[in-house]
Design a protein around this motif. Structure first.
Motif, mmCIF file in Angstrom:
data_model
loop_
_atom_site.group_PDB
_atom_site.id
_atom_site.type_symbol
_atom_site.label_atom_id
_atom_site.label_comp_id
_atom_site.label_asym_id
_atom_site.label_seq_id
_atom_site.Cartn_x
_atom_site.Cartn_y
_atom_site.Cartn_z
ATOM 1 N N ARG A 141 0.842 -1.212 0.000
ATOM 2 C CA ARG A 141 0.000 0.000 0.000
ATOM 3 C C ARG A 141 0.868 1.248 0.000
ATOM 4 N N THR A 142 1.941 1.215 0.789
ATOM 5 C CA THR A 142 2.866 2.350 0.816
ATOM 6 C C THR A 142 3.544 2.512 -0.537
ATOM 7 N N ALA A 143 3.922 1.394 -1.155
ATOM 8 C CA ALA A 143 4.561 1.450 -2.472
ATOM 9 C C ALA A 143 3.633 2.110 -3.486
ATOM 10 N N LEU A 144 2.356 1.733 -3.473
ATOM 11 C CA LEU A 144 1.389 2.323 -4.405
ATOM 12 C C LEU A 144 1.241 3.813 -4.133
ATOM 13 N N ASP A 145 1.171 4.199 -2.871
ATOM 14 C CA ASP A 145 1.058 5.620 -2.528
ATOM 15 C C ASP A 145 2.281 6.399 -3.016
ATOM 16 N N ASN A 152 9.405 -0.353 -5.555
ATOM 17 C CA ASN A 152 8.125 0.323 -5.375
ATOM 18 C C ASN A 152 7.181 0.076 -6.548
ATOM 19 N N LEU A 153 7.710 -0.006 -7.758
ATOM 20 C CA LEU A 153 6.863 -0.315 -8.917
ATOM 21 C C LEU A 153 6.265 -1.717 -8.796
ATOM 22 N N VAL A 154 7.088 -2.694 -8.400
ATOM 23 C CA VAL A 154 6.589 -4.061 -8.213
ATOM 24 C C VAL A 154 5.527 -4.077 -7.111
#
Length: 109
Positions: free
Chosen positions: A27-31, A85-87
């Motif tokens: 969720r943090t990566a998507l944000d 983060n993209l993954v």
């Protein structure tokens, strides 16, 4: 083995070289990825020479405008963290898509 190609680092991913490994929060990566403003740009002539760049137009990020999870200071972007983060963002989007599809009775992706 890790190294450099132009200005881009080749990511070294041997688990034997890592410590403090833990599961990342997708969720943090998507944000973090969602917060990035993509730009089109060309490197200045002096940067082209230093980087071995052809002068073509690129799509990318400005290091001073990305979350700390991606930036390394104000002039560099971490290839490791950008790809990670993209993954994570893709994984999170897949979870969200599966949840939406299950709510509408379409099964899994």
């Amino acid at each position: 083995a890790g190294g450099e190609v132009g200005a881009a680092k080749i990511a070294q991913s041997d688990p034997a070289l890592k410590e403090n490994v833990k599961v990342a929060d997708t969720r943090t990566a998507l944000d973090d990825i969602s917060a990035v403003d993509l730009k089109k740009f060309n490197f200045k002539p002096e940067a082209q020479m230093a980087l071995g760049d052809s002068g073509k137009e690129h799509t990318g990020m400005m290091a001073d405008q990305v979350p700390g999870s991606i930036a390394e200071g104000t002039s560099e972007i971490s290839i490791y963290d950008t790809v990670g983060n993209l993954v994570g963002a893709i994984q999170e989007l897949r979870k969200e898509l599966e949840m939406i599809k299950s709510q509408f009775g379409r099964g899994t992706v």
